[in-house]
Design an enzyme around this catalytic site. Structure first.
Site, mmCIF file in Angstrom:
data_model
loop_
_atom_site.group_PDB
_atom_site.id
_atom_site.type_symbol
_atom_site.label_atom_id
_atom_site.label_comp_id
_atom_site.label_asym_id
_atom_site.label_seq_id
_atom_site.Cartn_x
_atom_site.Cartn_y
_atom_site.Cartn_z
ATOM 1 N N TYR A 1 0.853 -1.189 0.000
ATOM 2 C CA TYR A 1 0.000 0.000 0.000
ATOM 3 C C TYR A 1 0.885 1.233 0.000
ATOM 4 C CZ TYR A 1 -3.472 3.427 1.643
ATOM 5 O OH TYR A 1 -4.297 4.525 1.772
ATOM 6 N N ASP B 1 9.329 2.874 0.007
ATOM 7 C CA ASP B 1 8.263 3.525 0.766
ATOM 8 C C ASP B 1 8.461 3.135 2.225
ATOM 9 O OD1 ASP B 1 6.048 4.469 2.011
ATOM 10 O OD2 ASP B 1 4.600 3.690 0.548
ATOM 11 N N LYS C 1 4.095 8.971 8.962
ATOM 12 C CA LYS C 1 3.879 8.366 10.282
ATOM 13 C C LYS C 1 4.899 8.862 11.327
ATOM 14 C CE LYS C 1 0.857 5.030 8.335
ATOM 15 N NZ LYS C 1 0.848 4.194 7.173
HETATM 16 C C1 PLP Z 1 0.260 4.680 5.773
HETATM 17 C C2 PLP Z 1 1.031 4.459 4.544
HETATM 18 C C3 PLP Z 1 0.985 5.342 3.459
HETATM 19 C C4 PLP Z 1 0.019 6.478 3.403
HETATM 20 O O1 PLP Z 1 0.262 7.438 4.383
HETATM 21 P P1 PLP Z 1 -0.943 8.427 4.813
HETATM 22 O O2 PLP Z 1 -0.279 9.353 5.781
HETATM 23 O O3 PLP Z 1 -2.001 7.569 5.395
HETATM 24 O O4 PLP Z 1 -1.383 9.117 3.585
HETATM 25 C C5 PLP Z 1 1.840 5.137 2.416
HETATM 26 N N1 PLP Z 1 2.698 4.099 2.394
HETATM 27 C C6 PLP Z 1 2.757 3.221 3.412
HETATM 28 C C7 PLP Z 1 3.763 2.106 3.356
HETATM 29 C C8 PLP Z 1 1.914 3.349 4.506
HETATM 30 O O5 PLP Z 1 1.941 2.454 5.483
#
Ligand code: PLP
Length: 428
Positions: free
Chosen positions: A144, A239, A267
């Site tokens: 994701y 990511d 995060k």
């Molecule tokens: C949570 C998440 C996102 C998206 O971040 P948001 O702050 O919710 O937009 C993107 N990549 C990864 C791996 C994530 O866990």
């Protein structure tokens, strides 16, 4: 039976907001429960509006590695608010957090702050396309990367459990440049590179997948991605929205000793406030406006209050590196308990302070093996934990997060509930 305050609020919320929530997984839809409306939180506990206390293993889905309302983070935020909430002009704090991140992640030579992980990924991909002059990107099934159009292609996380493999409203034209490979499957990547020679701008990957539940990269997989992208003139994007500052202070890049070209963060970097960032090689980041011709901007980007929370979090982590070993041993204790209590019924994937308990008998190494899990069994387990004061993510396909605030007593009480559930399960 009289309704709880959470139930009353949820009734009204569902009239006012789709599903009663501002992010789908919060609705508890797949576990057939009413979401708890949270009133406050401190350390490892959250307290709902009915006054019930839970040991929290969601931790706001990852940001709160230091636990809720961590004193130095709260102080930093309080102090920052006194000086004004937003200026729309550069601040010393932005220089400070940029310096911190570049010091902690040596492969990040320059970065740009944004307001969410979604925005970080979306922007990093634009930069990769601008830099390479190519359009296609490769992502992995089950990973994701936020909810931007081009990445909602067989996304994991909530999109996985809500049985929407794609999203309505994403034009096919947006998805057509996204190629989907299989996590941990080198051949699937190789095939895409053979088929789309000189067309792939970047491969984006969660170095540890944490949005189909936690799935570890096989030995050599990340190195393979590094090699094949380099060989083909494509960029490698890690990511690290979840893994950044969590697997180690230098994130997954440092943990696995693989240097991506670009990194996306979110995060933890915001310490609980909304922030993301993307960064990496200087020559690539110099494509971003106003230096280069890849446009990207943000009215509230680098917000002084948010940045203060991020600085306080990163400063605490980098001056208490012993935390990482402690986090790991607490998480291992939990995973050992799951393994010994449930035996062959579960697969436990764990790395650093991330773990998932999959209700399946076979090893979980990718999306296909993750979705073999018994989600009905998961729901039952989730409900039992919730009813016994343990708050875990309401989905089989999410991570369990351990924070520095989880005490040995918290872990022990959690293990008692795990054992109680095992007893309940095997006596049925
Ligand atoms: C949570 C998440 C996102 C998206 O971040 P948001 O702050 O919710 O937009 C993107 N990549 C990864 C791996 C994530 O866990």
């Amino acid at each position: 039976m009289t309704k709880t305050k959470s139930e009353e609020l949820f009734d009204e919320a569902q009239h006012l907001m789709p599903g009663g929530v501002n992010s789908p997984v919060r609705a508890f839809k797949n576990v057939h429960r009413t979401p708890r409306f949270i009133k406050s939180a401190k350390g490892s506990s959250i307290i709902d509006v009915d006054g019930v206390r839970y040991i929290d293993y969601v931790c706001s889905w990852g940001p709160l590695i230091l636990g809720h309302a961590f004193p130095s983070v709260i102080d930093a935020v309080k102090n920052a608010t006194e000086d004004g909430l937003s200026f729309g002009a550069p601040t010393e704090k932005e220089v400070c957090i940029a310096r911190l991140v570049c010091d902690l992640m040596p492969h990040v030579e320059m970065l740009r702050l944004v307001n969410s992980g979604t925005e970080a990924v979306m922007s990093a991909i634009r930069v990769a396309r601008g830099f390479t002059g190519r359009n296609k990107i490769v992502k992995f099934k089950g990973c994701y990367h936020g909810h931007s159009d081009g990445l909602l292609v067989k996304a994991g996380s909530a999109a996985l459990t809500t049985s929407i493999p794609d999203s309505a409203g994403v034009p096919p034209s947006c998805a057509k440049d996204t190629l989907v490979a299989l996590y941990n499957d080198e051949q699937s990547v190789q095939e895409l590179f053979s088929k789309h020679k000189n067309e792939i701008a970047a491969v984006i990957v969660e170095p540890v997948a944490a949005n189909m539940g936690v799935v570890l990269p096989k030995n050599g997989f990340l190195h393979f991605l590094r090699d094949i992208t380099k060989k083909n003139g494509s960029l490698l994007i890690f990511d690290e929205v979840i893994t950044g500052f969590r697997l180690s202070i230098g994130g997954a890049g440092a943990y696995f000793d693989v240097k991506p070209d670009l990194v996306t963060l979110g995060k933890i970097i915001g310490g609980g406030l909304p922030m993301g960032a993307y960064g990496g090689r200087r020559d690539i980041m110099k494509c971003v406006s106003p230096v280069g011709n890849v446009y990207q901007a943000g009215t509230l980007s680098g917000n002084p209050v948010t940045v203060s929370a991020g600085i306080a979090t990163l400063e605490y982590l980098s001056s208490h590196l012993e935390l990482y070993a402690q986090l790991e041993s607490k998480t291992q204790k939990l995973s050992d308990s799951f393994r010994s209590s449930f035996g062959k019924l579960v697969q436990v994937n764990q790395i650093a302070s991330l773990m998932s308990v999959f209700w399946t008998q076979n090893p979980v190494t990718d999306y296909e093996s993750a979705v073999c899990s018994d989600t009905k069994r998961f729901s039952d387990y989730f409900g039992f934990m919730l009813d016994h004061g343990i708050y875990i993510a309401p989905s089989q396909f999410e991570a369990l997060f351990v924070s520095a605030a989880h005490s040995d007593e918290d872990i022990d009480s959690t293990i008692q509930v795990i054992q109680k559930y095992a007893k309940h399960l095997f006596e049925k």
